[in-house]
Scaffold this motif. Sequence first.
Motif, PDB file in Angstrom:
ATOM      1  N   ALA A  59      -4.061  14.718  -4.999  1.00  0.00           N
ATOM      2  CA  ALA A  59      -3.051  13.966  -6.124  1.00  0.00           C
ATOM      3  C   ALA A  59      -2.952  15.008  -7.425  1.00  0.00           C
ATOM      4  CB  ALA A  59      -4.024  12.814  -6.574  1.00  0.00           C
ATOM      5  N   ILE A  60      -1.752  15.072  -7.980  1.00  0.00           N
ATOM      6  CA  ILE A  60      -1.371  15.986  -8.773  1.00  0.00           C
ATOM      7  C   ILE A  60      -1.086  14.979 -10.100  1.00  0.00           C
ATOM      8  CG2 ILE A  60      -0.295  17.617  -9.754  1.00  0.00           C
ATOM      9  CD1 ILE A  60       0.515  18.501  -6.335  1.00  0.00           C
ATOM     10  N   ALA A  61      -1.745  15.073 -11.255  1.00  0.00           N
ATOM     11  CA  ALA A  61      -1.294  14.334 -12.242  1.00  0.00           C
ATOM     12  C   ALA A  61      -1.338  15.432 -13.348  1.00  0.00           C
ATOM     13  CB  ALA A  61      -2.549  13.267 -12.781  1.00  0.00           C
ATOM     14  N   ARG A  77       1.999  24.117   1.272  1.00  0.00           N
ATOM     15  CA  ARG A  77       1.702  25.426   2.250  1.00  0.00           C
ATOM     16  C   ARG A  77       0.339  25.289   2.999  1.00  0.00           C
ATOM     17  NH1 ARG A  77       3.479  31.045  -0.513  1.00  0.00           N
ATOM     18  NH2 ARG A  77       5.445  30.065  -0.033  1.00  0.00           N
ATOM     19  N   ALA A  78      -0.642  24.452   2.322  1.00  0.00           N
ATOM     20  CA  ALA A  78      -1.783  24.561   2.880  1.00  0.00           C
ATOM     21  C   ALA A  78      -1.800  23.299   4.084  1.00  0.00           C
ATOM     22  CB  ALA A  78      -2.853  23.957   1.944  1.00  0.00           C
ATOM     23  N   GLY A  79      -0.639  22.805   4.054  1.00  0.00           N
ATOM     24  CA  GLY A  79      -0.219  21.615   5.383  1.00  0.00           C
ATOM     25  C   GLY A  79      -0.828  20.391   4.914  1.00  0.00           C
ATOM     26  N   LEU A  80      -1.088  20.135   3.357  1.00  0.00           N
ATOM     27  CA  LEU A  80      -1.751  18.795   3.038  1.00  0.00           C
ATOM     28  C   LEU A  80      -0.291  17.940   2.523  1.00  0.00           C
ATOM     29  CD1 LEU A  80      -4.728  20.510   1.196  1.00  0.00           C
ATOM     30  CD2 LEU A  80      -4.592  19.425   3.451  1.00  0.00           C
ATOM     31  N   ILE A  81      -0.938  16.802   2.047  1.00  0.00           N
ATOM     32  CA  ILE A  81       0.001  15.891   1.331  1.00  0.00           C
ATOM     33  C   ILE A  81      -0.065  15.705   0.124  1.00  0.00           C
ATOM     34  CG2 ILE A  81       1.024  13.405   1.324  1.00  0.00           C
ATOM     35  CD1 ILE A  81      -0.249  13.057   4.277  1.00  0.00           C
ATOM     36  N   ALA A  82       0.915  15.944  -0.896  1.00  0.00           N
ATOM     37  CA  ALA A  82       0.825  16.129  -2.407  1.00  0.00           C
ATOM     38  C   ALA A  82       1.391  14.522  -2.743  1.00  0.00           C
ATOM     39  CB  ALA A  82       2.095  16.732  -2.925  1.00  0.00           C
ATOM     40  N   VAL A  83       0.361  14.027  -3.766  1.00  0.00           N
ATOM     41  CA  VAL A  83       0.375  12.847  -4.309  1.00  0.00           C
ATOM     42  C   VAL A  83       0.723  12.960  -5.645  1.00  0.00           C
ATOM     43  CG1 VAL A  83      -0.586  10.500  -4.471  1.00  0.00           C
ATOM     44  CG2 VAL A  83      -1.177  11.767  -2.399  1.00  0.00           C
ATOM     45  N   LEU A 147       3.646  11.896  -0.984  1.00  0.00           N
ATOM     46  CA  LEU A 147       3.452  10.424  -1.182  1.00  0.00           C
ATOM     47  C   LEU A 147       3.836   9.999  -2.512  1.00  0.00           C
ATOM     48  CD1 LEU A 147       2.348   7.929   0.412  1.00  0.00           C
ATOM     49  CD2 LEU A 147       0.198   8.618   0.044  1.00  0.00           C
ATOM     50  N   LEU A 148       4.943   9.181  -2.749  1.00  0.00           N
ATOM     51  CA  LEU A 148       5.375   9.013  -4.088  1.00  0.00           C
ATOM     52  C   LEU A 148       5.278   7.559  -4.268  1.00  0.00           C
ATOM     53  CD1 LEU A 148       8.682  11.199  -4.242  1.00  0.00           C
ATOM     54  CD2 LEU A 148       6.569  11.576  -5.378  1.00  0.00           C
ATOM     55  N   TYR A 149       4.672   6.996  -5.354  1.00  0.00           N
ATOM     56  CA  TYR A 149       4.182   5.892  -5.591  1.00  0.00           C
ATOM     57  C   TYR A 149       5.433   5.186  -6.479  1.00  0.00           C
ATOM     58  CZ  TYR A 149       0.189   5.232  -3.184  1.00  0.00           C
ATOM     59  OH  TYR A 149      -1.031   5.399  -2.129  1.00  0.00           O
ATOM     60  N   THR A 150       5.887   4.275  -6.045  1.00  0.00           N
ATOM     61  CA  THR A 150       7.254   3.583  -6.622  1.00  0.00           C
ATOM     62  C   THR A 150       6.693   3.084  -8.167  1.00  0.00           C
ATOM     63  OG1 THR A 150       6.767   1.415  -6.080  1.00  0.00           O
ATOM     64  CG2 THR A 150       8.179   2.897  -4.683  1.00  0.00           C
ATOM     65  N   SER A 151       7.806   2.937  -9.057  1.00  0.00           N
ATOM     66  CA  SER A 151       7.558   2.657 -10.581  1.00  0.00           C
ATOM     67  C   SER A 151       6.673   1.296 -10.633  1.00  0.00           C
ATOM     68  CB  SER A 151       8.696   2.559 -11.157  1.00  0.00           C
ATOM     69  OG  SER A 151       9.634   1.820 -11.026  1.00  0.00           O
ATOM     70  N   GLY A 152       6.723   0.418  -9.641  1.00  0.00           N
ATOM     71  CA  GLY A 152       6.121  -0.814  -9.778  1.00  0.00           C
ATOM     72  C   GLY A 152       6.791  -1.821 -10.854  1.00  0.00           C
ATOM     73  N   THR A 153       8.069  -1.841 -10.713  1.00  0.00           N
ATOM     74  CA  THR A 153       8.752  -2.605 -11.716  1.00  0.00           C
ATOM     75  C   THR A 153       9.012  -3.969 -11.109  1.00  0.00           C
ATOM     76  OG1 THR A 153      11.102  -1.993 -10.292  1.00  0.00           O
ATOM     77  CG2 THR A 153      10.452  -0.936 -12.445  1.00  0.00           C
ATOM     78  N   GLU A 154       8.615  -4.135  -9.768  1.00  0.00           N
ATOM     79  CA  GLU A 154       8.581  -5.495  -9.112  1.00  0.00           C
ATOM     80  C   GLU A 154       7.319  -5.770  -8.492  1.00  0.00           C
ATOM     81  OE1 GLU A 154      11.845  -5.684  -6.539  1.00  0.00           O
ATOM     82  OE2 GLU A 154      13.447  -5.703  -7.846  1.00  0.00           O
ATOM     83  N   GLY A 155       6.097  -5.131  -9.273  1.00  0.00           N
ATOM     84  CA  GLY A 155       4.960  -5.400  -8.359  1.00  0.00           C
ATOM     85  C   GLY A 155       3.954  -4.219  -8.592  1.00  0.00           C
ATOM     86  N   ALA A 156       2.953  -4.252  -7.957  1.00  0.00           N
ATOM     87  CA  ALA A 156       1.961  -3.237  -7.440  1.00  0.00           C
ATOM     88  C   ALA A 156       2.682  -1.879  -6.942  1.00  0.00           C
ATOM     89  CB  ALA A 156       0.943  -3.676  -6.749  1.00  0.00           C
TER      90      ALA A 156
END
Length: 506
Positions: A59-61, A77-83, A147-156
Motif C-alpha cells: 500500500a502507498i499512502a 518492477r519487484a513483481g508486486l501489487i501496488a495499492v 488494486l484501486l479502491y473505488t471512491s465509495g460513493t455508493e457504499g464501502a
Amino acid sequence: MNLATLLRNQAATQPDRIALRAGEQTLTWAEWDARTDAAAHGLAALGLPATGGHAARVAIALPNTVEFAVALTAVLRAGLIAVPCNPGLTPRELRHVLADSGAQALLATPDLLAGVAGAVPHELSALPTAAAAGELPASADEQVAVLLYTSGTEGAPKGAMLPHRALLANHRQLGAVEPPLLGAADTVLLALPLFHAYGLNTGLGSVLWHGATGVLVPDFDPAGTAGAIAAHGVTVVVGVPQMFLAWSTLPDVRERLASVRLAVCGAAALEPAAATRFAQLTGITVQVGYGLTETAPVLAATVAAPSAKPGSIGRPLPGVELRLVNAAGEDVWRGGSALLDDDDDDDPDLAVPDSPGTDPGELVVRGENLFLGYWPDGRGGPDADGWWPTRDVAYADGDGDLFLVDRLGELILVSGFNVYPAEVEQVLLAHPGVAQAAVLSAPHPLTGQQVRAIVVPAPRAELTEAELAAHCARNLARFKCPARIEFAPELPLSVIGKVRKSLLRE
C-alpha cells in the motif's frame, strides 16, 4: 511490458531529460530508473509472501510526490501489487483498505503510520533500498498491477483489480486517436491524486508512455497551480470540473495558462456553461472524457469525435466497444470498434447506426482496458464474452455522440415515471443563485418515490425554496420537480469531486 518497463525504456533513450518536477525538485529519467531499481530490490529483500494466488500487496499512502512515483514503479518492477491509498483517509478508513487488500507493507508518512500502527507487518516511512541481487521476477500481462479502491460513493470501497494489460491498453487506445494527443515534448500537469485511476494512469501513466515531463502538485489551489503551469510551460492539463471552475476566478488566467494546448476534464460532469466561460476567459476549449476506475480509466472522449458538442462525452475510443442496453436487456445502440480486427469476433461491425438518436440505456463496454473484477475473487468483472455493465445510463444522438444521463441505481420512479437526477440537477444549476445541487429520491405514500433536492447557494445569493420551485416548474415536467428543496452550506464530495450521495442519504 508494464509501467516500470516503460520507465526503463525512457531511461535508455533519454536518460538526462527531466521526467518529473515537484516544486524545486527534479528527477531525470535515468535518476527515476535508478531509484526504482534500488527500491525494487529493497522490496524484494523483505520477502513479502504471495497469498491467495496473488503477489504480495504494497500500500502507498502518499501525496503527489516524487516518492509516490518511485514507489509505484518500484512495486511493479519487484513483481508486486501496488495499492494506492488516499493519504487523507482516516485511520478507520485506511485500516479497511489494508485489511481488505491483505497488504503486507504500507509506505506512508510517520503520522499516518502512527494512526494504523500494527495494521501491516511492514510499516515504511521510506522505501527500503538494496543493491541488485539477482533478477527480479517478470510480470505477466494478466497479473494484477494495481488494486484501486473505488471512491465509495455508493457504499464501502471495493478493490478493482487492474492488470498490466489494462493499464497499457488504455494508452494504445488513446494513442490511436488522430491527431495524436500527447508527445515527448509535452509537459503534463499532475495535480489529480495519483491514488486515483484518472491521475495514476491518464496522468502519470501518460508521462511514462510518451516520455513527457510531469509536474507534480500535491495540493491543488487555483493561483499556485496556475503559477506552476506558467513557470514550467505546462502544455497538457488533465483535470476535474472544480479545477476549471477555480481557475475561472483568477483575473489573469489567460496569461497564466497561455502555454496550455490541451485541457481534458473528466471524473464528473463539467457544465456546458462553465466550459464556455472557461473558453472565453482562456481561449482553451476543454475536452471531456468519460471512464471509470474499472476501465483504466478512459472509455470515451470528445477528442474521439469530429466536433465536440456541449454536454457530450464524445465517442468511444478506438479499441472500445460499447452498447446501450434498455431495461428489457435489448440493445438500443452499438458503437465503437476493436482496435485490431479479429476474424473470430462474432459481431465485428459495431458501426454507429443511421438513426435520429436513441432512448437512454445502460452503457455496457468491452475492451482490453477492462479490469479483472473486484478483489479478491474477480466478482463483478466482465462476462465470458468480455462485456461489462457500467451502471451508467446514456443516450446517443443521430451522429453517434454520447450523452450521460445518470447512474442506474439513482433512477427515481415517481408514479412509474422515470426521473433522472442529473437532469433535475442541471436545471437547478442553471439558476444563477445555485452553486451546487444534488438530487435524491425520498419515499412517498402515494407515488412510491418523490424528488428531493439539496442545494448549496452561490455566494451572496438570497435563494428561497419557492423561487427554485418556480424555476423548476418552468423547466421540468411536473413529476420531475423536486417535492422538497433543502439548503446546505456544502455537499460531501469524493477526492475527485463526485457528490457522495450515500452520505447525503444518511
